[in-house]
Design a protein around this motif. Structure first.
Motif, PDB file in Angstrom:
ATOM      1  N   ARG A  62     -12.496  -0.208 -10.576  1.00  0.00           N
ATOM      2  CA  ARG A  62     -13.246   0.584  -9.591  1.00  0.00           C
ATOM      3  C   ARG A  62     -14.574  -0.033  -9.147  1.00  0.00           C
ATOM      4  N   GLN A  63     -14.552  -1.329  -8.897  1.00  0.00           N
ATOM      5  CA  GLN A  63     -15.698  -1.919  -8.208  1.00  0.00           C
ATOM      6  C   GLN A  63     -15.905  -1.244  -6.848  1.00  0.00           C
ATOM      7  N   LEU A  64     -14.823  -0.713  -6.285  1.00  0.00           N
ATOM      8  CA  LEU A  64     -14.913  -0.021  -4.995  1.00  0.00           C
ATOM      9  C   LEU A  64     -15.788   1.221  -5.107  1.00  0.00           C
ATOM     10  N   LEU A  65     -15.649   1.992  -6.176  1.00  0.00           N
ATOM     11  CA  LEU A  65     -16.495   3.172  -6.386  1.00  0.00           C
ATOM     12  C   LEU A  65     -17.959   2.768  -6.444  1.00  0.00           C
ATOM     13  N   ASN A  66     -18.245   1.691  -7.131  1.00  0.00           N
ATOM     14  CA  ASN A  66     -19.612   1.207  -7.286  1.00  0.00           C
ATOM     15  C   ASN A  66     -20.225   0.847  -5.937  1.00  0.00           C
ATOM     16  N   ALA A 126      -8.076  -6.317  -3.767  1.00  0.00           N
ATOM     17  CA  ALA A 126      -9.186  -6.832  -4.566  1.00  0.00           C
ATOM     18  C   ALA A 126     -10.035  -7.778  -3.726  1.00  0.00           C
ATOM     19  N   LYS A 127      -9.379  -8.601  -2.913  1.00  0.00           N
ATOM     20  CA  LYS A 127     -10.130  -9.514  -2.037  1.00  0.00           C
ATOM     21  C   LYS A 127     -10.923  -8.729  -0.985  1.00  0.00           C
ATOM     22  N   GLY A 128     -10.346  -7.624  -0.533  1.00  0.00           N
ATOM     23  CA  GLY A 128     -11.069  -6.774   0.406  1.00  0.00           C
ATOM     24  C   GLY A 128     -12.318  -6.182  -0.210  1.00  0.00           C
ATOM     25  N   THR A 129     -12.236  -5.827  -1.494  1.00  0.00           N
ATOM     26  CA  THR A 129     -13.404  -5.279  -2.191  1.00  0.00           C
ATOM     27  C   THR A 129     -14.484  -6.339  -2.344  1.00  0.00           C
ATOM     28  N   ILE A 130     -14.099  -7.574  -2.634  1.00  0.00           N
ATOM     29  CA  ILE A 130     -15.086  -8.658  -2.728  1.00  0.00           C
ATOM     30  C   ILE A 130     -15.783  -8.851  -1.384  1.00  0.00           C
ATOM     31  N   GLU A 153     -13.829  -8.963   9.934  1.00  0.00           N
ATOM     32  CA  GLU A 153     -13.422 -10.110  10.751  1.00  0.00           C
ATOM     33  C   GLU A 153     -11.966 -10.009  11.196  1.00  0.00           C
ATOM     34  N   GLY A 154     -11.514  -8.770  11.421  1.00  0.00           N
ATOM     35  CA  GLY A 154     -10.155  -8.591  11.927  1.00  0.00           C
ATOM     36  C   GLY A 154      -9.045  -8.830  10.933  1.00  0.00           C
ATOM     37  N   THR A 155      -9.379  -8.886   9.636  1.00  0.00           N
ATOM     38  CA  THR A 155      -8.358  -9.177   8.622  1.00  0.00           C
ATOM     39  C   THR A 155      -7.529  -7.947   8.249  1.00  0.00           C
ATOM     40  N   GLY A 156      -8.049  -6.760   8.541  1.00  0.00           N
ATOM     41  CA  GLY A 156      -7.366  -5.541   8.135  1.00  0.00           C
ATOM     42  C   GLY A 156      -7.596  -5.164   6.686  1.00  0.00           C
ATOM     43  N   LEU A 157      -8.454  -5.914   5.983  1.00  0.00           N
ATOM     44  CA  LEU A 157      -8.695  -5.648   4.567  1.00  0.00           C
ATOM     45  C   LEU A 157      -9.348  -4.289   4.346  1.00  0.00           C
ATOM     46  N   TYR A 158     -10.294  -3.925   5.217  1.00  0.00           N
ATOM     47  CA  TYR A 158     -10.982  -2.639   5.033  1.00  0.00           C
ATOM     48  C   TYR A 158     -10.058  -1.471   5.368  1.00  0.00           C
ATOM     49  N   LYS A 159      -9.212  -1.640   6.381  1.00  0.00           N
ATOM     50  CA  LYS A 159      -8.238  -0.592   6.717  1.00  0.00           C
ATOM     51  C   LYS A 159      -7.301  -0.367   5.531  1.00  0.00           C
ATOM     52  N   GLU A 160      -6.941  -1.445   4.845  1.00  0.00           N
ATOM     53  CA  GLU A 160      -6.082  -1.338   3.665  1.00  0.00           C
ATOM     54  C   GLU A 160      -6.794  -0.569   2.548  1.00  0.00           C
ATOM     55  N   LEU A 161      -8.094  -0.814   2.366  1.00  0.00           N
ATOM     56  CA  LEU A 161      -8.865  -0.067   1.369  1.00  0.00           C
ATOM     57  C   LEU A 161      -8.942   1.413   1.752  1.00  0.00           C
ATOM     58  N   TYR A 162      -9.191   1.669   3.022  1.00  0.00           N
ATOM     59  CA  TYR A 162      -9.272   3.049   3.515  1.00  0.00           C
ATOM     60  C   TYR A 162      -7.947   3.776   3.279  1.00  0.00           C
ATOM     61  N   ASP A 163      -6.859   3.122   3.627  1.00  0.00           N
ATOM     62  CA  ASP A 163      -5.536   3.745   3.460  1.00  0.00           C
ATOM     63  C   ASP A 163      -5.217   3.967   1.987  1.00  0.00           C
ATOM     64  N   SER A 164      -5.653   3.048   1.116  1.00  0.00           N
ATOM     65  CA  SER A 164      -5.374   3.226  -0.316  1.00  0.00           C
ATOM     66  C   SER A 164      -6.043   4.481  -0.850  1.00  0.00           C
ATOM     67  N   LEU A 165      -7.161   4.871  -0.243  1.00  0.00           N
ATOM     68  CA  LEU A 165      -7.896   6.051  -0.682  1.00  0.00           C
ATOM     69  C   LEU A 165      -7.325   7.342  -0.107  1.00  0.00           C
ATOM     70  N   LEU A 166      -6.895   7.308   1.145  1.00  0.00           N
ATOM     71  CA  LEU A 166      -6.535   8.555   1.825  1.00  0.00           C
ATOM     72  C   LEU A 166      -5.074   8.679   2.223  1.00  0.00           C
ATOM     73  N   LYS A 167      -4.363   7.576   2.294  1.00  0.00           N
ATOM     74  CA  LYS A 167      -2.962   7.638   2.720  1.00  0.00           C
ATOM     75  C   LYS A 167      -1.978   7.179   1.652  1.00  0.00           C
ATOM     76  N   GLY A 168      -2.427   6.322   0.759  1.00  0.00           N
ATOM     77  CA  GLY A 168      -1.525   5.786  -0.248  1.00  0.00           C
ATOM     78  C   GLY A 168      -0.565   4.777   0.349  1.00  0.00           C
ATOM     79  N   ALA A 169       0.511   4.520  -0.367  1.00  0.00           N
ATOM     80  CA  ALA A 169       1.526   3.564   0.089  1.00  0.00           C
ATOM     81  C   ALA A 169       2.851   3.966  -0.530  1.00  0.00           C
ATOM     82  N   SER A 170       3.891   3.221  -0.196  1.00  0.00           N
ATOM     83  CA  SER A 170       5.221   3.574  -0.696  1.00  0.00           C
ATOM     84  C   SER A 170       5.289   3.507  -2.221  1.00  0.00           C
ATOM     85  N   TRP A 171       4.425   2.678  -2.826  1.00  0.00           N
ATOM     86  CA  TRP A 171       4.489   2.501  -4.283  1.00  0.00           C
ATOM     87  C   TRP A 171       3.403   3.274  -5.034  1.00  0.00           C
TER      88      TRP A 171
END
Length: 793
Positions: free
Chosen positions: A530-534, A571-575, A708-726
């Motif tokens: 949870r570096q993201l929480l920090n 994890a790379k998105g969090t960095i 920078e258009g990588t979609g990394l932050y959108k992936e972090l956002y979705d992990s928090l509010l939308k989840g994923a198939s797994w």
């Protein structure tokens, strides 16, 4: 005295001459490092040989691990040999500074995270306790990678620690063995690294295997000028030991990982059996009387069917006899409850890479099914859940539990979760096999060497027995009300913070305030940690400071250090997020240095030695029930940092020892999470209701922050509010724990103002760190699992 100062100086001069054909006054710091290290090897060589001979007739423990995060060897070895002062004087006499000489040594690229550092601490404790034990692993040519931060992103570059060889390992070509795969054979060449104990003549061994081709060159292809073909087999073989944890996002990467695991376990077992036969002949029923093998996590579990192959195919034992021997020889350490970390191998890949081992694994599987049928004849579903092979997957953790005589967790809470939740059915089947071994760290590396100033104060107060008997630390508690002592502690902490500030300014180009609170989170980058929480809290604090510049706050420096696995995009998105938030905050003049954010590039053992002693706050904020133990929390504790964390892993035992009132615990407990899951957790509730939380989460996608258009932050956002198939949304309860995290941070900030009270809390933590020595852990392993006794030369 191990060696006279004048003789050691002469040996250094001789070695520099032999290695580089130079005199001392011509040599540079790297050449002095090499000469000094070789001189030390020469000095201990007799003891090393004597130790090996002493051990070979009795019972030994063999520690199989994919990682050994040893760090730099020179400084640690000098302290353990008691030669650090003498060498410092020698180097000064010939015009060199010991710190500068030490700095030329590369950190050994043999590990990445807590698993590898634990193995290194265990090696130190084994030899210091004079216990007959040896490590087995791989001599990786490159570490996992050297981390560069470029525009906030992690970029992986080769960690070529063996560019100029390794002075601390000795090749043993006469003891090489051959390992056979489905597609051919490779040579396993052993390299031995001495493991030097503190205050003992014993020198143990870490044996590392390097993969080599059967033939170094296809001469015909080379002469035909087909140069790629000429080196094809060489490259394929050497790939096995080329890099720690190759990216396994593709089938080829998975094959290479499996090859690594089979390579080092097969080579190690062949080595053990060869040595056993030399002393005891072919009476293999005696093998468990003289050999105990600890499997450090699931990476080396393939050793179980490999020992069966050796005993049955090579040595001619009957299956049942061999299985009885194997089960009495292996013990297994479980390091995680995360399902993705409990290795499972696709049977098609497993059969292709190690066809004979697959056949043996199948037979073990069917044998275990017979046992389950006998024990649970009316429970088909249970038998299916516990099967070693399920569908097209081989469950290595299930193989480990069935094929060993002991399974241990690494913290009291972790073991309790294994017994009663995650491995409940296994515990019911084999209750006598489950036990706890709370992890520990070596105080010699993480206090004596890393914090000489604090070590000196401790020794002045209670003597030096704590260096090998960490329970002596309890004697410090009587000084908690002695303001002269706690004031000296604060002076030492201030000095360590200044040293870290200088390092950060030199390496990161960031000037930080040594009088600020040093709030540090350094560990492998993973969602459950949870570096993201920090960082979301830091962003929230920044927004609140912008709105209210007169907010009362003690200045805080938030320090991160972490590597992400190359293919782990969240994890790379969090960095990237940490580094972008750092840029925003550190360059905002309105903040006036009230908060700073630092990301330590390429965090490793050497930088850790500066970070642990300087910390005021130890961030241990994993989701409750997910961190098996943690060992960073222990290193922080014994250096006088207060734990800010959840009731997870060894945090539970830390607050039991030092008192919850002397640390900062927040967030959901394991039972709270289970209850929340039953009710149905909806992260939108805290997202909408927690003041300020929606703003920082939305910053990930509303254009406030830029990935920078990588979609990394959108992936972090979705992990928090939308989840994923797994997985479900916010599976690590970042949003649910946010408010309590913030409240506890505010309390920390307020409490820090009273320096005398804070110092007392820190001193109580130091005084009660005695339980967390790896010496205690290893004594428990030796007595309760391995059944080995001290053998002092």
């Amino acid at each position: 005295m191990l060696i006279e100062k004048s003789l050691l100086k002469s040996k250094i001069e001789n070695q520099v001459g032999v290695l580089f054909n130079k005199s001392i006054d011509e040599a540079n710091e790297f050449e002095i490092y090499q000469g000094l290290s070789k001189a030390l090897l020469e000095t201990i060589s007799k003891n090393w040989l004597e130790t090996r001979k002493k051990y070979e007739t009795g019972k030994q423990a063999f520690y199989f691990s994919a990682e050994f995060l040893m760090g730099r060897a020179l400084g640690n070895n000098l302290i353990n040999l008691g030669l650090d002062k003498e060498v410092k004087e020698i180097l000064k006499e010939i015009g060199f500074d010991l710190n500068s000489v030490e700095a030329t040594e590369e950190d050994a690229g043999l590990g990445n995270g807590g698993l590898g550092r634990l193995a290194a601490c265990f090696m130190d404790s084994l030899v210091t306790l004079n216990l007959p034990g040896q490590g087995y692993g791989i001599k990786y040519k490159n570490g996992i990678f050297k981390q560069k931060i470029v525009d906030g992103f992690q970029v992986e570059t080769p960690e070529t620690w063996l560019r100029y060889g390794d002075v601390w390992t000795i090749c043993r070509p006469c003891e090489e063995v051959v390992v056979e795969f489905g597609d051919g054979k490779v040579r396993a060449v052993p390299y031995d690294m001495p493991v030097i104990g503190y205050g003992t003549k014993n020198v143990n061994t870490l044996r590392l295997w390097e993969a080599k081709a059967m033939e170094e060159l296809n001469l015909k292809a080379f002469n035909d000028q087909d140069y790629d073909e000429a080196l094809k087999d060489v490259n394929a073989a050497e790939d096995i030991s080329r890099i720690l944890y190759p990216n396994d996002s593709t089938n080829e990467g998975k094959k290479l990982r499996l090859k690594q695991q089979y390579f080092f376990t097969s080579a190690s077992l062949q080595d053990i059996i060869r040595k056993f036969k030399k002393i005891h002949g072919t009476d293999f029923e005696k093998l468990p009387e003289f050999v105990s093998i600890q499997l450090n996590d699931t990476h080396p579990v393939i050793a179980i069917p490999e020992l069966m192959r050796i005993l049955c195919d090579v040595e001619g034992l009957l299956w049942n006899d061999a299985w009885a021997i194997a089960q009495k020889t292996f013990a297994y350490t479980n390091h995680t409850i995360l399902s993705e970390a409990l290795e499972k191998w696709w049977i098609g890949l497993y059969e292709e890479v190690v066809p004979r081992i697959f056949q043996i694994t199948q037979r073990i599987h069917f044998q275990f099914l017979d046992l389950l049928e006998e024990k649970f004849p009316k429970d088909k579903e249970r038998r299916e859940r516990m099967s070693i092979i399920q569908g097209n997957l081989i469950h290595m953790a299930w193989l480990a539990i069935y094929g060993s005589f002991a399974t241990n967790g690494v913290a009291a809470l972790h073991t309790d979760i294994l017994k009663h939740i995650e491995l409940k059915e296994w515990y019911e089947l084999f209750p006598e096999r489950f036990l706890n071994k709370t992890n520990g760290i070596t105080q010699r590396r993480w206090l004596l060497e890393a914090n000489p100033e604090l070590s000196k104060l401790i020794t002045e107060l209670i003597g030096d027995k704590w260096i090998t008997d960490f329970s002596q630390m309890k004697n410090l508690e009587k000084y908690v009300a002695d303001e002269k002592v706690t004031d000296r502690f604060l002076e030492i902490k201030s000095e360590k913070k200044k040293q870290l500030a200088q390092f950060i300014e030199k390496t990161q180009g960031i000037k930080i305030n040594p009088d600020s609170i040093f709030d540090i989170q350094i560990k492998r980058l993973h969602e459950y940690k949870r570096q993201l929480l920090n960082i979301l809290h830091i962003l929230d604090l920044y927004y609140r400071l912008k709105e209210n510049p007169n907010m009362e706050i003690h200045p805080v420096t938030y320090i991160f250090g972490a590597k992400s696995a190359p293919g782990y995009m969240r994890a790379k998105g969090t960095i990237r997020l940490i580094n972008e938030v750092a840029q925003i905050i550190n360059n905002d003049p309105e903040i006036k240095d009230m908060i700073k954010v630092v990301f330590i590039e390429n965090y490793n053992v050497s930088s850790a030695a500066l970070l642990f002693p300087a910390a005021d706050i130890s961030e241990q904020i994993s989701t409750a029930g997910k961190e098996a133990s943690g060992t960073g929390n222990m290193k922080f504790m014994i250096n006088g940092a207060l734990t800010f964390g959840t009731l997870d892993g060894a945090n539970v035992e830390i607050v039991e020892e030092a008192g919850i009132e002397n640390n900062y615990i927040f967030g959901l407990k394991v039972e709270d999470i289970e209850e929340l899951k039953k009710k149905g957790y909806d992260p939108h509730v805290p997202y909408e209701k927690t003041k300020g939380l929606k703003r920082v989460v939305d910053a990930l996608i509303d254009g406030t922050l830029n990935d920078e258009g990588t979609g990394l932050y959108k992936e972090l956002y979705d992990s928090l509010l939308k989840g994923a198939s797994w997985h479900k949304p916010d599976q690590y309860f970042v949003l649910e724990d946010f408010e309590d995290f913030r409240k506890t941070q505010e309390k920390i900030n307020k409490d820090f103002a009273d320096r005398k009270v804070w110092a007392k809390k820190a001193w109580i933590n130091i005084s009660n760190g005695g339980k967390f020595s790896s010496d205690r852990t290893i004594e428990e392993y030796a007595k309760e699992i391995w059944k080995i006794a001290s053998q002092k030369i």
